[in-house]
Scaffold this motif. Structure first.
Motif, PDB file in Angstrom:
ATOM      1  N   MET A 157       0.842  -1.174   0.000  1.00 17.52           N
ATOM      2  CA  MET A 157       0.000   0.000   0.000  1.00 17.52           C
ATOM      3  C   MET A 157       0.891   1.242   0.000  1.00 17.52           C
ATOM      4  SD  MET A 157      -3.444   0.337   0.789  1.00 17.52           S
ATOM      5  CE  MET A 157      -4.446   1.738   0.780  1.00 17.52           C
ATOM      6  N   ARG A 158       0.442   2.267  -0.668  1.00 15.50           N
ATOM      7  CA  ARG A 158       1.212   3.507  -0.776  1.00 15.50           C
ATOM      8  C   ARG A 158       0.485   4.610  -0.001  1.00 15.50           C
ATOM      9  NH1 ARG A 158       4.266   5.701  -6.080  1.00 15.50           N
ATOM     10  NH2 ARG A 158       5.161   3.651  -5.852  1.00 15.50           N
ATOM     11  N   TYR A 159       1.269   5.408   0.750  1.00 17.58           N
ATOM     12  CA  TYR A 159       0.714   6.484   1.561  1.00 17.58           C
ATOM     13  C   TYR A 159       1.430   7.795   1.286  1.00 17.58           C
ATOM     14  CZ  TYR A 159      -1.132   2.587   4.264  1.00 17.58           C
ATOM     15  OH  TYR A 159      -1.773   1.442   4.643  1.00 17.58           O
ATOM     16  N   GLN A 160       0.687   8.883   1.372  1.00 20.83           N
ATOM     17  CA  GLN A 160       1.228  10.239   1.257  1.00 20.83           C
ATOM     18  C   GLN A 160       1.267  10.840   2.659  1.00 20.83           C
ATOM     19  OE1 GLN A 160       2.111  11.918  -1.694  1.00 20.83           O
ATOM     20  NE2 GLN A 160       2.914  13.514  -0.375  1.00 20.83           N
ATOM     21  N   LEU A 161       2.426  11.324   3.078  1.00 17.47           N
ATOM     22  CA  LEU A 161       2.584  11.934   4.387  1.00 17.47           C
ATOM     23  C   LEU A 161       2.793  13.429   4.228  1.00 17.47           C
ATOM     24  CD1 LEU A 161       3.595   8.914   4.667  1.00 17.47           C
ATOM     25  CD2 LEU A 161       4.845   9.716   6.634  1.00 17.47           C
ATOM     26  N   GLU A 162       2.132  14.199   5.055  1.00 15.73           N
ATOM     27  CA  GLU A 162       2.318  15.651   5.139  1.00 15.73           C
ATOM     28  C   GLU A 162       2.811  15.935   6.551  1.00 15.73           C
ATOM     29  OE1 GLU A 162       1.659  18.018   2.744  1.00 15.73           O
ATOM     30  OE2 GLU A 162       0.928  16.576   1.269  1.00 15.73           O
ATOM     31  N   LEU A 163       4.032  16.425   6.666  1.00 18.45           N
ATOM     32  CA  LEU A 163       4.619  16.660   7.978  1.00 18.45           C
ATOM     33  C   LEU A 163       5.077  18.108   8.121  1.00 18.45           C
ATOM     34  CD1 LEU A 163       6.265  13.697   6.895  1.00 18.45           C
ATOM     35  CD2 LEU A 163       6.147  13.622   9.353  1.00 18.45           C
ATOM     36  N   THR A 164       5.027  18.600   9.335  1.00 20.42           N
ATOM     37  CA  THR A 164       5.644  19.872   9.688  1.00 20.42           C
ATOM     38  C   THR A 164       6.715  19.547  10.711  1.00 20.42           C
ATOM     39  OG1 THR A 164       3.585  21.063   9.327  1.00 20.42           O
ATOM     40  CG2 THR A 164       5.280  22.189  10.600  1.00 20.42           C
ATOM     41  N   LEU A 165       7.952  19.911  10.388  1.00 18.60           N
ATOM     42  CA  LEU A 165       9.101  19.586  11.236  1.00 18.60           C
ATOM     43  C   LEU A 165       9.779  20.848  11.735  1.00 18.60           C
ATOM     44  CD1 LEU A 165      10.826  16.900   8.969  1.00 18.60           C
ATOM     45  CD2 LEU A 165       9.224  16.496  10.827  1.00 18.60           C
ATOM     46  N   SER A 199       0.072  -1.027   8.794  1.00 24.08           N
ATOM     47  CA  SER A 199      -0.959  -0.009   8.974  1.00 24.08           C
ATOM     48  C   SER A 199      -0.358   1.386   8.987  1.00 24.08           C
ATOM     49  CB  SER A 199      -1.682  -0.264  10.302  1.00 24.08           C
ATOM     50  OG  SER A 199      -2.390   0.858  10.717  1.00 24.08           O
ATOM     51  N   ASP A 200      -1.041   2.335   8.337  1.00 28.75           N
ATOM     52  CA  ASP A 200      -0.575   3.716   8.340  1.00 28.75           C
ATOM     53  C   ASP A 200      -0.662   4.326   9.739  1.00 28.75           C
ATOM     54  OD1 ASP A 200      -3.406   3.633   8.146  1.00 28.75           O
ATOM     55  OD2 ASP A 200      -3.442   5.692   7.433  1.00 28.75           O
ATOM     56  N   GLU A 201      -1.540   3.797  10.585  1.00 27.74           N
ATOM     57  CA  GLU A 201      -1.687   4.315  11.948  1.00 27.74           C
ATOM     58  C   GLU A 201      -0.413   4.113  12.757  1.00 27.74           C
ATOM     59  OE1 GLU A 201      -5.118   2.495  13.681  1.00 27.74           O
ATOM     60  OE2 GLU A 201      -6.470   3.401  12.211  1.00 27.74           O
ATOM     61  N   SER A 202       0.251   2.976  12.577  1.00 25.36           N
ATOM     62  CA  SER A 202       1.493   2.728  13.323  1.00 25.36           C
ATOM     63  C   SER A 202       2.561   3.736  12.929  1.00 25.36           C
ATOM     64  CB  SER A 202       1.986   1.298  13.102  1.00 25.36           C
ATOM     65  OG  SER A 202       2.435   1.102  11.782  1.00 25.36           O
TER      66      SER A 202
END
Length: 78
Positions: A1-9, A55-58
């Motif tokens: 499965m592929r996921y897109q992450l949006e992060l503020t660092l 899982s994306d939740e982990s």
């Protein structure tokens, strides 16, 4: 499965390495990484695409624990 992450660092030395390392240790393979500094210069906005069977939740929970990570949102890619 592929996921897109949006992060503020936080703009801190090693922040990106910690994010990438956390993703890899959780079984996700980074596919693409793109980022830009925010106008205030103290934060980075990072967009990252990862692939993995877990899982994306982990991943979201582990990234949120990082000191440098101010926010994280994970969305499945179509």
């Amino acid at each position: 499965m592929r996921y897109q992450l949006e992060l503020t660092l936080r703009h801190a030395e090693g922040a990106l390495a910690r994010v990438l390392g956390t993703a890899e240790r959780r079984g996700f393979r980074p596919v693409s990484v793109d980022g830009e500094a925010q106008p205030d210069g103290d934060r980075w906005h990072l967009r990252m695409t990862v692939e993995g069977e877990r899982s994306d939740e982990s991943l979201q929970q582990q990234l949120a624990k990082l000191y440098d990570c101010l926010s994280v949102e994970v969305v499945p890619c179509p």
